[in-house]
Motif scaffolding. Structure first.
Motif, PDB file in Angstrom:
ATOM      1  N   PHE A   1       4.684  -1.093  -6.289  1.00  0.00           N
ATOM      2  CA  PHE A   1       4.498  -1.905  -5.088  1.00  0.00           C
ATOM      3  C   PHE A   1       3.874  -1.082  -3.974  1.00  0.00           C
ATOM      4  O   PHE A   1       4.100   0.128  -3.889  1.00  0.00           O
ATOM      5  CB  PHE A   1       5.852  -2.416  -4.569  1.00  0.00           C
TER       6      PHE A   1
ATOM      7  N   ALA B   1       4.215  -3.560   2.730  1.00  0.00           N
ATOM      8  CA  ALA B   1       3.413  -4.214   3.767  1.00  0.00           C
ATOM      9  C   ALA B   1       3.560  -3.430   5.065  1.00  0.00           C
ATOM     10  O   ALA B   1       4.267  -2.419   5.118  1.00  0.00           O
ATOM     11  CB  ALA B   1       3.887  -5.654   3.937  1.00  0.00           C
TER      12      ALA B   1
ATOM     13  N   ILE C   1      10.366  -8.971  -7.939  1.00  0.00           N
ATOM     14  CA  ILE C   1       9.122  -9.235  -7.205  1.00  0.00           C
ATOM     15  C   ILE C   1       9.372 -10.311  -6.134  1.00  0.00           C
ATOM     16  O   ILE C   1       8.937 -10.187  -4.991  1.00  0.00           O
ATOM     17  CB  ILE C   1       7.989  -9.679  -8.169  1.00  0.00           C
TER      18      ILE C   1
ATOM     19  N   PHE D   1       8.762 -10.346  -1.638  1.00  0.00           N
ATOM     20  CA  PHE D   1       7.750 -11.141  -0.916  1.00  0.00           C
ATOM     21  C   PHE D   1       7.897 -10.941   0.588  1.00  0.00           C
ATOM     22  O   PHE D   1       8.983 -11.046   1.129  1.00  0.00           O
ATOM     23  CB  PHE D   1       7.875 -12.630  -1.250  1.00  0.00           C
TER      24      PHE D   1
ATOM     25  N   THR E   1       3.850  -5.778  -1.698  1.00  0.00           N
ATOM     26  CA  THR E   1       3.031  -6.513  -2.660  1.00  0.00           C
ATOM     27  C   THR E   1       2.924  -5.691  -3.940  1.00  0.00           C
ATOM     28  O   THR E   1       2.912  -4.465  -3.907  1.00  0.00           O
ATOM     29  CB  THR E   1       1.612  -6.768  -2.109  1.00  0.00           C
TER      30      THR E   1
ATOM     31  N   ARG F   1       1.294  -3.822  -6.705  1.00  0.00           N
ATOM     32  CA  ARG F   1       0.014  -3.101  -6.802  1.00  0.00           C
ATOM     33  C   ARG F   1      -0.508  -3.148  -8.238  1.00  0.00           C
ATOM     34  O   ARG F   1      -1.675  -3.363  -8.482  1.00  0.00           O
ATOM     35  CB  ARG F   1       0.206  -1.660  -6.340  1.00  0.00           C
TER      36      ARG F   1
END
Lengths: 384, 410
Positions: free
Chosen positions: B64, B67, B188, B192, B196, B198
């Motif tokens: 991941f 963000a 996953i 959220f 995100t 990868r």
């Protein structure tokens, strides 16, 4: 490029010492009843049978001694070696397949690889096999012709390399670009031989993608990038660097020619080399990775196939007799690949790799696989 | 159920602690699926599971990128992941009252899968601590594990950025493919808005039940992992970090090195067995070194033929990678095979998700990788297309702790 150099040199070292073919497909069920279990122990050379009918025979050898062993198969005169298997480590098993004709044979196991070891007799009763060694003269002849072929290609390679180097170092870029793919075809036809020189190959043919951190880059592909320079972020070579790169190319190619003049080939090396040429096509040329700047991959592709076809032509008389079905498959395979290449050729010029459609690339890859598959059986047929 | 109890036993030996039984399952697992493996591991303890845990049959490896969130949001994400991972491993994710008007907490596809010996292992990539530009994004820079940096660029590397690197990885392993997928999917979901995905790599490894303690084979047909460290001393010496100058949360941790290695099956399948064995330096079927013996016999690199050539070729995979050539240093390999459709020329895109755990990347791993890149005879048949490294922190201590809590204690 460096990729196959180690492999070719391994196969030379190992296979030179043994004439037997080790066959991965020689499982019992396929070879019928013609299997002999052979045990090389510290006190005996023992077979599961002392009589077998002529034909393709699998020796399933197990070394139960605590030393490295070797197994020899002698003809009835007890002197001429029909076949041999060396370097079998303790507890290691190995299947070996070859053709035996009618007659009395002597098997000798030498654990420790010194002295006379132990021996036993094998009677081969009439069957379908041709006489052992029947094709030896033809194979020797093929190897001699192959040597001539390699020297011829290396001579032309040097001649064209010199022309190319002069054009490039004197700034005649357009002419250098035009000659580049044609000059390289001499290299590509004999690529597995050229790559067997592990020191020369990276100097002459290393791709940028194969470099490790800090390694300096020389050879054809350095010049390729300079002639087809990327529009962004590329610093062109200076006149001095160009001269140095050209000189290196000529000097090392000249050394290559000197070395191939003293190389001798065995038929299995030729056939393995042909298979490797197809591997080169499959992993480097069909994918467009070899000539990333010039896009001249199809020239290399054509030359690789021609190099493999040359080997097949030289071995054809033997293959056609021993395995006519394989011969047919190979001929169909070559014809198919050539027809796809012809479709991308106008005179001596090939389509730029980037102009190929995805469909055309997939067709070529499938044709290469279809040829490479039967070609991978050439060695076992030639030597077995 | 002797198989099951043996697995639990093995798990208990090596992992932080196995929780046997199907406690918490709404339906009796026995009536759902007689085949389901009931082994369960706990996420809590000293060392993370999924490392020395006997390798399960399936892998789902996720990386991941976080963000643009705050430090406390990172903390929240790690807490949520710890709780969800714990529930997934214990099989209790579905054990909550379900509001009929809300999306289900558990996506439901693995309700029949039993425990599946699920393990979820979490690692931190270099970019979590600071960006390539040196930006201390979350205030973790001073806690960067000492050896956490991307692997060097090697000869022939064909690294794809989109299958490499990442801020945080989740290694999910289990004996049932849908249970493994289910765990990944629900983790996953949990991310959220915070992170995100990868890349993700799915792997399989099914031929050998972990309990049999046999070595799995790679897609070239050779055994992979024969020389793994075995036994507590070997593991302490090579895999686990303890009492070092690493930040405290790495005490009981490790490093994970991932390489996605594409294997050129088409050309390999056309090469003679003689060449295949010379490339690996071992016999294919038995896995014995070519110098003789059996799978676990020590290779004798000096043993030579009459002309002086070693029986184990010098450029064979075995000769280059063996721990005796690297000061006795070992790595724990935990690789899985992958298949991923077709490559651009229509061949199977398949290979190995190579995963190794070591307590020192610089000593146990990178020198071997470099030596292999330089001269491994196998290189002709493989391409390294993905790369990543992650620091594996210690396990969360108990239900009051969460993975990576040490990042927030300074």
């Amino acid at each position: 490029m460096l990729k196959t150099s180690q492999r070719f040199s391994i196969s030379i070292v190992i296979a030179l010492s043994s004439v037997l073919v080790l066959s991965s497909c020689a499982k019992r069920i396929e070879s019928g009843a013609n299997v002999i279990e052979l045990e090389s122990s510290s006190s005996a050379c023992k077979t599961s049978t002392d009589t077998i009918s002529a034909g393709s025979i699998t020796f399933s050898i197990t070394n139960t001694s605590n030393k490295v062993t070797e197994v020899y198969l002698f003809a009835s005169d007890k002197k001429s070696i029909v076949s041999e298997a060396e370097n079998i480590g303790p507890s290691i098993s190995r299947d070996l397949v070859f053709e035996l004709s009618e007659g009395t044979y002597y098997i000798q196991c030498i654990p420790g690889m010194k002295g006379d070891g132990f021996s036993t007799t094998l009677e081969v009763t009439p069957g379908s096999a041709s006489k052992a060694g029947a094709y030896q003269d033809e194979l020797d002849q093929a190897a001699a012709y192959y040597k001539e072929f390699v020297i011829n290609q290396a001579t032309l390679l040097l001649q064209e390399t010199k022309k190319f180097a002069t054009l490039y170092s004197s700034g005649k870029e357009a002419a250098a670009r035009a000659l580049y793919p044609h000059a390289r075809m001499y290299w590509e036809r004999i690529e597995p031989v050229a790559e067997s020189f592990g020191d020369l190959d990276p100097i002459l043919d290393l791709r940028e993608a194969d470099l490790e951190e800090g390694q300096s880059w020389t050879g054809w592909h350095l010049i390729e990038k300079d002639l087809w320079a990327p529009t962004k972020g590329y610093q062109a070579l200076t006149k001095k660097e160009r001269t140095a790169a050209s000189n290196m190319l000529v000097e090392k190619t000249s050394e290559l020619l000197t070395r191939v003049k003293s190389l001798e080939y065995k038929p299995f090396q030729m056939s393995n080399g042909a298979k490797e040429l197809l591997d080169e096509v499959a992993t480097g040329k069909v994918t467009g990775e070899e000539e990333i700047w010039s896009g001249t991959d199809l020239y290399d592709f054509q030359a690789n196939i021609e190099g493999a076809e040359k080997v097949y032509e030289l071995l054809k008389s033997v293959v056609a007799k021993k395995d006519p079905a394989l011969s047919k498959k190979l001929e169909r395979g070559f014809a198919n690949v050539y027809s796809l290449l012809d479709a991308q050729r106008s005179g001596t010029a090939f389509t730029h790799y980037s102009q190929l459609s995805q469909k055309e690339i997939l067709e070529m890859a499938a044709a290469v696989d279809a040829l490479a598959e039967p070609l991978s059986h050439l060695t076992s047929v030639v030597v077995g | 159920m002797t198989e099951v109890s043996r697995r639990v036993f093995l798990g208990g030996l090596t992992a932080a602690g196995a929780v046997a039984g199907s406690s918490g399952f709404l339906l009796g697992a026995g009536s759902d699926s007689a085949q389901a493996t009931q082994t369960r591991y706990s996420i809590y303890g000293e060392k993370q599971v999924g490392i020395t845990t006997p390798a399960q049959n399936h892998l789902y490896l996720l990386a991941f990128d976080l963000a643009d969130i705050t430090r406390s949001e990172v903390k929240d994400l790690l807490k949520r992941w710890t709780i969800t991972a714990s529930a997934l491993m214990a099989g209790t994710l579905n054990d909550v009252p379900q509001n009929y008007e809300a999306p289900p907490r558990d996506t439901g596809e693995a309700l029949l899968a039993g425990g599946s010996a699920l393990t979820i292992t979490i690692g931190f990539g270099p970019s979590l601590f600071s960006t390539a530009e040196g930006d201390d994004r979350f205030g973790f820079a001073s806690l960067t594990p000492l050896e956490l940096r991307q692997l060097p660029q090697l000869a022939r590397d064909a690294i794809r950025d989109e299958e490499s690197f990442g801020d945080i990885c989740l290694q999910i392993c289990g004996d049932n493919s849908i249970a493994v997928f289910h765990a990944g999917r629900n983790l996953i979901r949990e991310a959220f808005g915070s992170a995100t995905l990868r890349w993700s790599h799915s792997g399989f490894n099914g031929a050998v039940p972990a309990s049999k303690a046999l070595t799995a084979r790679n897609l070239f047909g050779f055994k992979d992992g024969t020389a793994n460290p075995i036994g507590d001393d070997d593991l302490e010496e090579n895999i686990w970090i303890s009492g070092s100058s690493e930040p405290p949360f790495m005490n009981g941790g490790s490093y994970l090195a991932m390489r996605k290695i594409k294997m050129h099956l088409d050309t390999w399948d056309r090469s003679p067995l003689r060449e295949q064995e010379a490339i690996f330096g071992r016999s294919r079927d038995a896995g014995a070194p070519l110098s003789g013996g059996h799978e676990h016999s020590a290779p004798d690199f000096a043993l030579a033929s009459k002309d002086g050539t070693p029986l184990i070729p010098k450029d064979s995979h075995l000769a280059i990678a063996h721990s005796s050539r690297h000061g006795g240093k070992k790595m724990l390999r935990r690789g899985y095979s992958y298949e991923n459709g077709l490559d651009k020329v229509g061949n199977i895109e398949a290979g190995l998700i190579f995963i190794a755990y070591v307590n020192s990347l610089n000593v146990n791993f990178i020198p071997v990788l470099e030596a292999l890149a330089k001269s491994d005879a196998l290189n002709e048949y493989i391409s390294h297309v993905g790369t990543a490294v992650f620091a594996i922190p210690r396990a969360p201590r108990d239900e009051y702790d969460f993975i990576g809590s040490g990042l927030f204690e300074s």
